[in-house]
Design a protein around this motif. Structure first.
Motif, mmCIF file in Angstrom:
data_model
loop_
_atom_site.group_PDB
_atom_site.id
_atom_site.type_symbol
_atom_site.label_atom_id
_atom_site.label_comp_id
_atom_site.label_asym_id
_atom_site.label_seq_id
_atom_site.Cartn_x
_atom_site.Cartn_y
_atom_site.Cartn_z
ATOM 1 N N ALA A 151 69.342 -11.657 20.813
ATOM 2 C CA ALA A 151 69.162 -10.419 19.786
ATOM 3 C C ALA A 151 68.521 -9.408 20.249
ATOM 4 O O ALA A 151 68.881 -7.702 19.835
ATOM 5 N N GLU A 152 67.723 -9.688 21.099
ATOM 6 C CA GLU A 152 66.931 -8.458 21.721
ATOM 7 C C GLU A 152 68.159 -7.334 22.172
ATOM 8 O O GLU A 152 67.980 -6.040 21.887
ATOM 9 N N LEU A 153 68.681 -7.648 22.678
ATOM 10 C CA LEU A 153 69.459 -6.982 23.347
ATOM 11 C C LEU A 153 70.688 -6.123 22.519
ATOM 12 O O LEU A 153 71.071 -5.282 22.886
ATOM 13 N N LEU A 154 71.239 -6.747 21.443
ATOM 14 C CA LEU A 154 72.071 -6.224 20.324
ATOM 15 C C LEU A 154 71.316 -5.469 19.997
ATOM 16 O O LEU A 154 71.723 -4.324 19.834
ATOM 17 N N ALA A 155 70.278 -5.679 20.010
ATOM 18 C CA ALA A 155 69.452 -4.740 18.708
ATOM 19 C C ALA A 155 69.121 -3.164 19.127
ATOM 20 O O ALA A 155 69.339 -2.132 19.062
ATOM 21 N N LEU A 156 68.909 -3.730 20.701
ATOM 22 C CA LEU A 156 68.770 -2.221 22.012
ATOM 23 C C LEU A 156 70.280 -1.519 22.435
ATOM 24 O O LEU A 156 70.325 -1.109 23.035
ATOM 25 N N GLY A 157 71.137 -1.994 21.109
ATOM 26 C CA GLY A 157 72.512 -1.516 21.480
ATOM 27 C C GLY A 157 72.942 -0.764 19.970
ATOM 28 O O GLY A 157 73.689 0.023 19.223
ATOM 29 N N LEU A 158 72.649 -2.030 18.686
ATOM 30 C CA LEU A 158 72.859 -1.530 17.132
ATOM 31 C C LEU A 158 71.746 -1.230 16.621
ATOM 32 O O LEU A 158 71.742 -1.821 14.841
ATOM 33 N N SER A 159 70.478 -1.025 16.910
ATOM 34 C CA SER A 159 69.510 -1.481 16.691
ATOM 35 C C SER A 159 68.652 -2.007 15.649
ATOM 36 O O SER A 159 67.607 -2.666 15.365
ATOM 37 N N MET A 191 64.478 -5.848 15.104
ATOM 38 C CA MET A 191 64.740 -4.183 14.922
ATOM 39 C C MET A 191 63.892 -3.076 15.962
ATOM 40 O O MET A 191 62.788 -3.551 16.232
ATOM 41 N N VAL A 192 65.117 -1.680 16.905
ATOM 42 C CA VAL A 192 64.277 -1.518 17.285
ATOM 43 C C VAL A 192 63.862 -0.072 16.171
ATOM 44 O O VAL A 192 63.995 -0.225 15.098
ATOM 45 N N PHE A 193 62.312 0.360 16.618
ATOM 46 C CA PHE A 193 61.306 1.103 16.328
ATOM 47 C C PHE A 193 60.159 0.303 14.755
ATOM 48 O O PHE A 193 60.261 1.650 14.597
ATOM 49 N N TYR A 194 60.919 -0.632 15.032
ATOM 50 C CA TYR A 194 59.268 -1.410 14.473
ATOM 51 C C TYR A 194 58.495 -2.032 15.449
ATOM 52 O O TYR A 194 58.509 -2.517 16.657
ATOM 53 N N ASP A 195 56.845 -1.422 15.085
ATOM 54 C CA ASP A 195 56.012 -1.955 15.271
ATOM 55 C C ASP A 195 55.659 -3.612 14.402
ATOM 56 O O ASP A 195 56.496 -4.043 13.462
ATOM 57 N N LEU A 196 54.654 -3.809 14.700
ATOM 58 C CA LEU A 196 53.606 -4.989 14.723
ATOM 59 C C LEU A 196 53.872 -5.063 12.836
ATOM 60 O O LEU A 196 54.621 -5.894 11.891
ATOM 61 N N GLN A 197 53.414 -3.525 12.332
ATOM 62 C CA GLN A 197 52.891 -3.412 11.145
ATOM 63 C C GLN A 197 54.152 -3.528 9.996
ATOM 64 O O GLN A 197 54.470 -4.118 9.358
ATOM 65 N N ASP A 198 54.958 -2.955 10.493
ATOM 66 C CA ASP A 198 57.099 -2.589 10.014
ATOM 67 C C ASP A 198 57.515 -3.909 9.666
ATOM 68 O O ASP A 198 58.329 -4.617 9.200
#
Ligand code: 4AD
Ligand code: MG
Length: 448
Positions: free
Chosen positions: A198-206, A236-243
């Protein structure tokens, strides 16, 4: 004449309508000149009351119609003079589709224990309890898809057969073919989590999510562990722990809202028979922000509790189910999120905090259940991630494809996994996870 589901008949038809229906006999009440069949097709908790009298074609079949038989009926919907239902079907025709011998039919009208019914996984869905639970399971799955679809997440599919251990806990079932232990050219396993993919796909589909079966070869014979369970994992890309924590909280609340809206009838049934105060508890959770505690604060609370736990508490120890339940059930009395755990008790992929000791992990704990969601901000820095992999003695080569995502266009990202069965345990008030999955697999048990 159109065949309708019982649910459709009861909700959308009016007296006078000519109806065809089919299903299983829940019970038959006979009196000399008339019989009442309680007919269910699983579509709703309420069954259809079918009235059979000597004018009904097939009246003579009645002495073969028992609980568990399948029958087809046609006739006219009329206002019911009896209590408990608005309509009943005055049958002009009765057909017996499949007989069920009353002497040997395993599910009798008397109340069986859930343990007994577990041995009848092929027939227990005929009971009100399991039909309700499995309808809820379906609605919950739809609610998950609906939440992520509305947010614009893409539904992706992680492989079930994998060569990488995501959690690094060595809890993988090995996959082999007869006579060929390395069918895939190297050792292969059933996945414990779809996260790495899922990380791989997120680093392309966000923003993506997986939702599928996962497998754990841990020898945990508890009411909360399965060897095969379903997990939903957003990434989710661009999400930190809070998000990440915000999304987990929003997600869980949205699922409760969805269930109250789409499956209230079954929730009410479960409240009545299995979990007093269930609906009020769900509504209470929807209306309040979740408490959030750092691991360090949680350990402080556990130490100050004066309780003698089976597993003693100290900074650095894993938080056990008894601790989780103390915090969410007794201390807070509501869902609680614990975050920033010691790196030493968490997998390699979690983002190392500036203190060098803790990682950006978070778990959501629920009263009655304990951990329902586990997630983290992921380590996006190539050098730190590589160091962690080496430190834990994992094979850098094995994870080279994963490291490539940090080598080329890395970005901060986060995600979590929610266990479908644990969520359903909470929603249904059932006490044992074997009762919320149609065909449970646990150590020593893979029947059906
Ligand atoms: O905390 P876990 O192990 O997290 C992961 O697998 C991460 N890779 C998820 C992610 O970040 N994408 O498992 C997540 C959830 C738990 O909180 C629990 O609800 C459920 O999966 N779970 C189980 N459910 C039933 N039986 C088991 N043996 C389970 N193990 C975990
Ligand atoms: Mg966990």
């Amino acid at each position: 004449m159109q065949r309708l589901k019982v649910k459709q008949i009861l909700s959308s038809q009016s007296a006078g309508a000519e109806i065809k229906a089919a299903g299983w006999v829940r019970s038959v009440r006979n009196s000399p000149q008339v019989a009442f069949i309680d007919l269910t097709d699983g579509s709703s908790m309420a069954g259809l009351q079918v009235v059979i009298d000597p004018q009904t074609e097939g009246f003579s079949l009645l002495n073969e119609v028992h609980t568990g038989c399948s029958v087809a009926v046609e006739g006219k919907l009329v206002d019911s003079p009896g209590q408990g239902q608005k309509f009943e079907l005055k049958a002009s025709r009765l057909a017996l589709l499949g007989a069920a011998d009353p002497e040997t039919y395993p599910i009798q009208k008397k109340k069986h224990t859930l343990e007994f019914l577990r041995t009848k996984a092929h027939l227990r869905v005929r009971t009100n309890t399991y039909a309700a639970v499995f309808r809820m399971r379906s609605h919950l799955s739809q609610g998950i898809h609906s939440f992520f679809r509305d947010k614009g997440f893409f539904y992706i599919h992680a492989p079930i057969i994998t060569t990488s251990d995501c959690e690094g806990a060595g809890q993988m079932f090995q996959v082999s073919a007869p006579g060929d232990k390395e069918f895939f050219g190297k050792p292969a396993y059933l996945t414990v989590s779809g996260q790495l993919e899922a990380e791989l796909l997120a680093l392309g589909l966000s923003e993506v999510y997986t939702f599928g079966p996962t497998f754990r070869a841990e020898n945990s014979n508890t009411p909360r562990h399965l060897s095969e369970f379903w997990m939903v994992e957003p990434e989710m890309v661009f999400y930190d722990l809070q998000d990440n924590m915000d999304l987990a909280e929003e997600f869980l609340k949205a699922l409760l809202v969805y269930m109250l809206e789409h499956d209230r009838e079954d929730l009410e049934f479960m409240e009545r028979w299995y979990q007093k105060g269930l609906l009020a508890q769900l509504e209470g959770i929807i209306g309040k922000p979740f408490e959030r505690l750092s691991y360090t604060e949680a350990i402080g609370m556990l130490k100050a509790s004066g309780k003698s736990f089976e597993f003693p508490v100290d900074w650095g120890c894993d938080i056990q189910t008894e601790h989780e339940r103390y915090l969410s059930e007794e201390k807070i009395g509501a869902p609680v999120i614990i975050h920033d755990y010691p790196a030493s008790i968490k997998p390699f992929y979690m983002r190392l905090n500036d203190d060098g000791k803790t990682v950006g992990a978070m778990d959501v704990l629920l009263p009655r259940i304990g951990e329902i969601i586990g997630g983290s901000q992921r380590e996006e820095r190539l050098d730190v991630l590589t160091r962690r992999i080496r430190l834990l003695g994992l094979s850098e080569e094995n994870y080279s494809w994963y490291l490539d995502t940090r080598r080329f266009g890395t970005a901060i990202h986060s995600g979590f996994g929610m266990g479908l069965e644990r969520t359903l345990l909470f929603l249904s008030g059932m006490a044992n996870i074997r009762d919320v999955i149609p065909f449970p697999r646990t150590p020593g048990n893979a029947d059906f």
